[in-house]
Write an enzyme that holds these catalytic residues in place. Sequence first.
Site, PDB file in Angstrom:
ATOM      1  N   ALA A  24       5.421   3.520  25.786  1.00  0.00           N
ATOM      2  CA  ALA A  24       6.615   3.827  25.001  1.00  0.00           C
ATOM      3  C   ALA A  24       7.474   2.585  24.828  1.00  0.00           C
ATOM      4  CB  ALA A  24       7.419   4.936  25.667  1.00  0.00           C
ATOM      5  N   GLU A  25       7.543   1.778  25.879  1.00  0.00           N
ATOM      6  CA  GLU A  25       8.348   0.559  25.821  1.00  0.00           C
ATOM      7  C   GLU A  25       7.677  -0.455  24.882  1.00  0.00           C
ATOM      8  OE1 GLU A  25      11.162  -0.234  26.793  1.00  0.00           O
ATOM      9  OE2 GLU A  25      11.223  -2.423  26.910  1.00  0.00           O
ATOM     10  N   ILE A  42      -2.531   7.169  11.342  1.00  0.00           N
ATOM     11  CA  ILE A  42      -1.795   8.202  10.625  1.00  0.00           C
ATOM     12  C   ILE A  42      -0.325   8.157  10.990  1.00  0.00           C
ATOM     13  CG2 ILE A  42      -3.739   9.746  10.267  1.00  0.00           C
ATOM     14  CD1 ILE A  42      -2.829  11.334  12.651  1.00  0.00           C
ATOM     15  N   LYS A  94      -4.228  15.146  19.917  1.00  0.00           N
ATOM     16  CA  LYS A  94      -4.201  13.689  19.742  1.00  0.00           C
ATOM     17  C   LYS A  94      -4.477  13.067  21.109  1.00  0.00           C
ATOM     18  CE  LYS A  94      -1.419   9.938  17.815  1.00  0.00           C
ATOM     19  NZ  LYS A  94      -2.354   9.010  18.423  1.00  0.00           N
ATOM     20  N   GLU A 136     -12.440   9.420  19.806  1.00  0.00           N
ATOM     21  CA  GLU A 136     -11.638   8.755  20.824  1.00  0.00           C
ATOM     22  C   GLU A 136     -12.435   8.673  22.118  1.00  0.00           C
ATOM     23  OE1 GLU A 136      -8.615   8.094  19.547  1.00  0.00           O
ATOM     24  OE2 GLU A 136      -7.237   7.702  21.227  1.00  0.00           O
ATOM     25  N   LYS A 153       3.909  14.177  18.072  1.00  0.00           N
ATOM     26  CA  LYS A 153       3.851  13.804  19.489  1.00  0.00           C
ATOM     27  C   LYS A 153       4.733  14.693  20.356  1.00  0.00           C
ATOM     28  CE  LYS A 153       2.539   9.010  18.957  1.00  0.00           C
ATOM     29  NZ  LYS A 153       2.667   7.677  19.524  1.00  0.00           N
ATOM     30  N   CYS A 160      24.028   6.402  59.886  1.00  0.00           N
ATOM     31  CA  CYS A 160      24.169   7.517  58.954  1.00  0.00           C
ATOM     32  C   CYS A 160      25.405   7.303  58.083  1.00  0.00           C
ATOM     33  CB  CYS A 160      24.287   8.826  59.741  1.00  0.00           C
ATOM     34  SG  CYS A 160      24.722  10.237  58.704  1.00  0.00           S
ATOM     35  N   CYS A 196      18.991  10.880  61.131  1.00  0.00           N
ATOM     36  CA  CYS A 196      20.318  10.672  61.679  1.00  0.00           C
ATOM     37  C   CYS A 196      20.338  11.332  63.048  1.00  0.00           C
ATOM     38  CB  CYS A 196      21.357  11.303  60.762  1.00  0.00           C
ATOM     39  SG  CYS A 196      22.920  11.673  61.568  1.00  0.00           S
TER      40      CYS A 196
END
Length: 793
Positions: A32-33, A81, A119, A176, A317, A411, A429
């Site tokens: 995505a990046e 596409i 996809k 694919e 998507k 703590c 703790c």
Amino acid sequence: MSLAARAAALRAEIERHNRAYYVLDAPTVPDAEYDRLFRELQQLEADHPELLAADSPTRRVGGAPLPEFAQVRHALPMLSIRTETDTEASGARNFDSGVRSLLGLSDADPEVEYSAELKFDGLAINLRYEHGVLVQAATRGDGESGEDVTQNVRTIRQIPLHLQGDAPAVLEVRGEAYMSRPDFERYNERQREQGKPALVNPRNGAAGSIRQLDPALCAARPLSFFAYGLGETAGWHLPATHGAVLDALHKLGLPVCEHRAVVCGAAGLIAFHARIAALRDSLPFDIDGVVYKVNSLALQQELGFVTRRPRWAVAHKYPAQEMLTTVEAIDVQVGRTGAITPVARLAPVFVGGVTVTNATLHNESEVLRKDVRVGDTVIVRRAGDVIPEVVAVVVERRPPGTPPYALPERCPICDSHVVREPGEVVARCSGGLACRAQRVQAILHFAGRRMMDIEGLGDRYIERLVEFDYVVRVADLYRLTLDDLLEMKRRADEKDGITPETVKQGQIATQWAENLLASIAASKTPPLARFLFALGIRHVGESTAKVLADWLGSLAVIRRAPAPLLRVLPDIGATVAEAIADFFAEPHNAEAIDQLLAAGVAPVGEHPPAAKLALQLAWERLYAHLDIPRLTEVRARQLAAAVPDGSALAHLGQPQIGDDLFAAPVAPAEIGTLPPTVVGEVLGWLSHEENRNMLIRLSAMREDLLATLPAGREVNETAIAGKTFVLTGALPTLSRDEAKDLIESRGGKVAGSVSKKTHYVVAGTDAGSKLEKALELGVPVIDETQLRELLEQ
DNA sequence: GCACCTCGAGTTCC
DNA sequence: CTCGAGGTGC
């Protein structure tokens, strides 16, 4: 920064990622990046054509080709596409209305027929068959020409080297190549075993595999394949629709994904999108969305292309499941048991359909393993499960001079030392109930639905009650007055800056306080098991609490039971027995329980099943659990035969009047039959006063228990008794708890996970991984109706 | 002693 | 839902 400089920077970064991704097979950022950077550069170049450089990464689709692969020119270009940007299911409407207007259809005309498919998240491949024989396989490359990867593709078992049946002269199949999740897991496991780097995700696995120069290496990374379209064909009778094309490809022996459908109109597309969304996590491979294609090939032709993209198809998507964000802070939370849990506070990021701001880092070793630091850029995932997870750190984006994370030594709430038991992963703790955080959590647990079930007492009020010291111990809950509650609420509201109260608000507050008092009062007679669970004894959860209640029957017995007695119960071993006995022996806890009883809390006990318990209480069993060194089961039996009573054994160890206290203890005749070393251990053990006392207590308690046992209570035989059930999904009329109660009330057990020992899996709608597991193991799956039938038998 | 099965505990978001 | 760890059966 000038636009030209920005463009240059983007190109450099994209090239670097390309190289890492395609050549080194070690991606540095999530897809995505990468997409974001790529789109930014595309936009920049589109707006400012003067910046367009011949060597820009946007001019190539699919990154830098490796020089070692031969280039292949595609007979028909492999186009990509369009992507529908609206990730909602209803986004499919945009595509449908676009198609309809291009075709000049009005509302009165019938719906358009579409082929809806998945996809896949892999690598696009073109397979060329001539007279039924696979002659060439190529990657997409820049769409015009790609790389010849025939050797590697031949290692993919699902791809037939020869087509079945009547094969045309030329048939190019597009599809694919991907790595299935199980294959991905297996491969990574092997890599880790060998100390080699693991793949980040299946997609990179597929890309990296196909691009291995050595086909043997490719073969070691198992890939799969789905066909979804055509390239050049010759001598083939083309079917009329895309759906029929896929059927035909399937008949020729090519793998075609079964999750496809021919649907009508926008409504059909939306339903498909929604159906696949629900299925997405349980698929054995990754998808990043679905694809819609106009089904009729004639209509496809009519619609044609714009800027090299078909107008008759769109990718729709789902929200990305992996995103980049930054770690703004690493806080720690203190749990009910004092467990210190580091939590990453993240810059809000939309991933997998929700905005994520927190992600647990579990424990110190986890933080160190992933080396997460404050200020780091991290990859966040929300895959398969609901809970966000920090997958990895993008080390190269770490600001210079960032120090490694260190767990606080004290703590953050009570400043007690943070300690880590040897061999344990979690740090705790050491403050115990002196720590306010632990107190809040303990009370929250106590009041919870599966415990005392005090309705309306949530974290907000408990925190305040503890903060203002209205409640220190759980018993204090039962001493709260109307005025206490109103005052607490007033102070809490004041602190939160809530507006001064009106008369009407005063009435509402009083009503609230009265309701809360009523539900506190209503919680005073819990079933014993819930009460025990509510106490928050270490290692005692819902099911162990039930074992204690079912077998020992009353709080009075349980709180005095020595560890060896507890150990004869099912599922209770040394650790758990010790934890329970220690809990009740602790004066603090004893006092807290007495206070609860004094406040009117009266747990409702169970009568233990007589015959079974009596059997468990045989002295040979009890002796075996005393933890006397060398006293094995066999020898415990011998000892029991000689001294069949604990209090008698205790007296053997006590010095009698007239004994020489300084002489070594003499082995009494009764236990002389045991080997001398064992006798020595027994005597050594008996020389401790607390052990002798414990034996006497054990003996007294055993007498009491046996005396109060109701005479042989029979368990009714039903279709349910003794069977183990696992519930999954939502049942039509019963809630999960109701179903559980029904099964348990008839002697059945409800377990949390499916195994070979599970008798039935009760599945409702949206059943998850447990259903799959059941099918895999061949465990019978029933629905609510069938469950009811079993219950009635 | 090991493998497998459970349970306990902690966690996120709506 | 997952992980860790306790319990138990082989």
